[in-house]
Structure formats: C-alpha cells, structure tokens
Design a protein around this motif. Structure first.
Motif, PDB file in Angstrom:
ATOM      1  N   UNK A 167       0.825  -1.215   0.000  1.00  0.00           N
ATOM      2  CA  UNK A 167       0.000   0.000   0.000  1.00  0.00           C
ATOM      3  C   UNK A 167       0.857   1.262   0.000  1.00  0.00           C
ATOM      4  N   UNK A 168       1.934   1.225   0.782  1.00  0.00           N
ATOM      5  CA  UNK A 168       2.814   2.402   0.844  1.00  0.00           C
ATOM      6  C   UNK A 168       3.449   2.660  -0.519  1.00  0.00           C
ATOM      7  N   UNK A 169       3.952   1.600  -1.152  1.00  0.00           N
ATOM      8  CA  UNK A 169       4.581   1.768  -2.473  1.00  0.00           C
ATOM      9  C   UNK A 169       3.577   2.296  -3.489  1.00  0.00           C
ATOM     10  N   UNK A 170       2.383   1.703  -3.479  1.00  0.00           N
ATOM     11  CA  UNK A 170       1.352   2.098  -4.446  1.00  0.00           C
ATOM     12  C   UNK A 170       0.977   3.565  -4.249  1.00  0.00           C
ATOM     13  N   UNK A 171       0.791   3.967  -2.991  1.00  0.00           N
ATOM     14  CA  UNK A 171       0.364   5.350  -2.767  1.00  0.00           C
ATOM     15  C   UNK A 171       1.486   6.344  -3.088  1.00  0.00           C
ATOM     16  N   UNK A 172       2.725   5.858  -3.073  1.00  0.00           N
ATOM     17  CA  UNK A 172       3.830   6.753  -3.453  1.00  0.00           C
ATOM     18  C   UNK A 172       4.020   6.804  -4.966  1.00  0.00           C
ATOM     19  N   UNK A 173       3.185   6.063  -5.683  1.00  0.00           N
ATOM     20  CA  UNK A 173       3.199   6.160  -7.152  1.00  0.00           C
ATOM     21  C   UNK A 173       3.851   4.995  -7.867  1.00  0.00           C
ATOM     22  N   UNK A 174       4.084   3.888  -7.139  1.00  0.00           N
ATOM     23  CA  UNK A 174       4.725   2.740  -7.791  1.00  0.00           C
ATOM     24  C   UNK A 174       3.722   2.010  -8.684  1.00  0.00           C
TER      25      UNK A 174
END
Lengths: 216, 232
Positions: A117-124
């Motif tokens: 979730x953290x990676x996705x929300x940072x734009x990954x």
C-alpha cells in the motif's frame, strides 16, 4: 573408501533433488500466496485453511498418487519419469507446496497492508510495488524456503515410491537409511542419519539467524 | 477536485463503515473530524483510491478512478499520496526512503539523492538524513513519511492523524510545511481530532459520524464552538 564415495554421492544427490524441489515449489507457491494475500474474501480464508490442513498430508499418499500417475499404465506414463530423480523432485515439490504457501501467505498478508500500500500510494506500478514487497520481506521468504527444504530433504515416502531407491541414480538419504536398517547395517544408517541431522540442524540454525534479523 | 458520489464501503458483509458518502473536495485544506471508529481512516483510504468502494464512484479531477484504464489509473494515483497514522518506512536510511518516489518515476540515483537531501534540509530534518529507520522516534518517522509524500509531487496530500506523535517543535515545522504546500497549490486532506490544528490551517472542516457526513463548517466556526465549550 567406496562407501565414503557413495555417501558423498548420496549427499550431493539429496541436496540437489531437495533444493530443486524447493525452488520448483517456490516458483508457483510464492505467486499463489502473494495473490491470496491481496484478497480479503471468505473463499481465500477458506482456501488458506485447507492449505494449512494439507501441510500434514501423508507423504506416502502423495507417493502413491504420483506412482499411479507416472506408472506405465497411468495417465502420465508416456513421460517415462517414474523411478527417476525428476519424479522425486515433482513429488517433493508437491509435498511442500501447502507448507510454502501457508508460511509465505502469513508473511505477505502482513506485509501487503504495509509495504504494498505504501509503495502504491507513493506512485509505484504494481511490478515496482511487488519488487519493494519482496525486498522488504526477503529475509522472511528465505526462511520459508529453508523450512520447505528441511521438510523435503527429510521425507521418505515420495522418494521411495516414485524414486525406487536405485543405487547411483535415485538413492537419497532417507531411502538409504531405510535400506541399511532393513539390511541390518545400523552403523551406516546411523552415520547417514547423523549427516542428515547436521544438514537439517544447520538449516534450522540459518533459519533462526535470519528469523532473528526479521524487522517488524 | 476529488468527488465522492454515494460511496458505500464495508469490511464485513454485516456492517457498513461508510454509508452513502457524497463529498466534493477542492479546498486548499480539508479536515475530516469525528470520533474514533467513525470511518475517517476508511474515508481517507477511499479518497486515496487504496480501497475500492462497494458502491459509488470516486472521481479524481473528473475521471472515475475505478473505471479508468491502467495507464490513467497510474497517472491518477500519482496525483494522490496517503500518509498513514503509523507510517511505514522502508529498510534503509531516511534519505533512501525519501528518494523512493523519485526513483520509481525514473530519476537517476544521483538526482534523487540531491533532491531528497534538499527537501530534508528545507524541512529542517537533514540531521537525520542518514539514520536507519529503526533509529528514528515516532515523530521523526512521521516527518520522514511526510517528506516522502511531498517529494512525490502529488497534487492531493492525504494525511491520517499527522500530528499524533509530534512534539510542539515538530508540529510547528509540519504546520509551516503544510502552509508552504498550500502556497504551491497543492491540496491537503487531513484526518485529525485537533481543533486548534484545523483552525491554524484555515481549513474547511467535515465531520463524520457512524459512516455518514454529519456536518460541515469553517475553521472559524470550529474555534467559536471551542470557545463556547471552554468558557461556558
């Protein structure tokens, strides 16, 4: 000297067969457990419950099913792999699949809500997030591999039934120990048992070492 | 603008956490308030497009996120960044964490590091740039997660209880940085219990209770209400 050479050969063969089986099983178990960890529906929970129960699946039963599958009159008899190392690898890989899926599911399920979730929300992208997830859980995934390997190298039923314990070809630790005990050669059986114990203990020590470094 | 149209969400079949939320967010700072368990975090995760609503639509700058193709989805996602109340930092140093959003956008390591260090300097936390994540206090970790969110360049910055672990000094620093972001034209959406914080940011305040929007008011009205409570 001949005996020592044979023991070395059996050791190397056992390690290669069980390592290959672990990698083969991981090749499908890791993606499956990752996809299961992303899902929150009841079917997934039920499926994980079934896989947990299958961890204790009797090895001789897997051996029997594979024997029927690979025997010349079986549906996959044309592959001609019964009594070959390939059959043992397939059998061991199937045997440890529920174990690897269950353990790695726990790792991914916890890590999903954090790192994915953290990676996705940072734009990954999905693949970038997957790489990050693996980077973050690498130590724990290796522990899962090693537990799977320990289970594979220590099993007897599959190796005996689909490997056939052929000298110089499919003979591995556990089948040799069983054979030597049957022949009354307890010294050789004990010696082989000791080597197997050292391999499994070393693996466990590595697991504890890596497990200790786990960052929560 | 972010628009939620009749959004419903539940974790289990028998209990809806969000019940038909209709909301338009276009203010510089929007604060979401409400008691514990009201659905604030879930609402933020719906706004961030991390959770898919069971029913309803989430429109980001006019585009329905959950019906967009994968290319549009990625560009929409990159307009939004969500910072969790207990931020998750990756293995490695503070600077490597702050570099991550740039690296996944194709920056070279050298440029990403330079920009990350500049930002940490501007935020006044460059002294922790080379600390490992487990050497940080909860407040420092929260600021690092905030820095990592800022550097992503997202237009909408969504913060869940951002001041819960911050001491007074770090809190002032965060307020200062938020005001800077507003000047840059970025939109801030925050879930917090802190009325004074909402007032200082001149925010539009939305109250949520039991999964529904219960009322909406300005930060001035909020502080008047607070005065009444204190002096009554």
């Amino acid at each position: 000297m001949a005996l020592i050479a044979e023991i070395i050969e059996i050791s190397i063969r056992s390690l290669i067969i069980s390592s290959t089986a672990t990698l083969l099983s991981a090749s499908w178990s890791i993606p499956i457990s990752f996809h299961l960890s992303k899902s929150k529906n009841r079917l997934t929970v039920a499926l994980v419950g079934v896989l947990n129960a299958l961890i204790g699946f009797p090895t001789v039963l897997i051996g029997l099913l594979l024997y029927m599958l690979f025997s010349s009159s079986g549906p996959l008899g044309y592959l001609d792999i019964l009594y070959t190392p390939i059959a043992i690898i397939i059998g061991e890989a199937i045997l440890i699949t529920p174990l690897i899926i269950s353990l790695s599911y726990d790792v991914f399920h916890r890590a999903y809500s954090e790192y994915w979730e953290t990676s996705i929300t940072l734009g990954a992208t999905s693949s970038q997030a997957f790489i990050k997830l693996i980077e973050e859980t690498y130590g724990e995934v290796v522990v899962v591999f090693l537990i799977g390997f320990s289970r594979a190298i220590g099993e007897l039923g599959v190796a005996l039934m689909v490997g056939g314990n052929i000298r110089g070809f499919t003979r591995v630790f556990t089948t040799t120990i069983a054979l030597e005990v049957a022949k009354g050669n307890f010294e050789v059986a004990l010696f082989l048992g000791l080597i197997l114990l050292i391999i499994v203990s070393t693996t466990s020590a590595v697991i504890r070492l890596l497990g200790g470094k786990r960052i929560d | 603008m972010i628009e939620l149209r009749d959004v419903w969400f539940s974790y289990t079949k028998d209990k809806n956490v969000l019940k038909g939320i209709n909301l338009k967010i276009n203010n510089n700072v929007t604060i979401i308030m409400g008691p514990n368990g009201a659905g604030k975090t879930t609402l933020l995760k719906i706004i961030s497009c991390l959770y898919k609503p069971d029913k309803g639509e989430v429109l980001i700058d006019g585009l329905n996120f959950w019906k967009a193709n994968s290319k549009d989805k990625l560009s929409l996602r990159r307009k939004l960044v969500y910072v969790h109340e207990n931020p998750v930092l990756f293995k490695g140093t503070v600077v490597s964490n702050v570099m991550y959003p740039l690296l996944i956008r194709g920056y070279s390591r050298e440029n990403a590091k330079k920009e990350a260090l500049e930002l940490l300097n501007r935020m006044g936390i460059d002294h922790i740039a080379f600390r490992q994540r487990d050497e940080l206090s909860a407040g420092e970790a929260q600021l690092v997660a905030f820095a990592r969110a800022i550097i992503s360049g997202a237009k909408y910055i969504i913060l869940d209880e951002p001041i819960s672990s911050l001491d007074l000094e770090h809190r002032k620093r965060l307020e200062f940085n938020l005001k800077d972001l507003v000047r840059e034209g970025r939109k801030i959406i925050i879930a917090t219990h802190d009325r004074l914080f909402a007032f200082k940011l001149k925010a539009r305040v939305i109250e949520i209770d039991q999964g529904q929007l219960s009322r909406e008011f300005s930060s001035e009205e909020l502080i008047t209400e607070l005065d009444n409570i204190i002096f009554s």
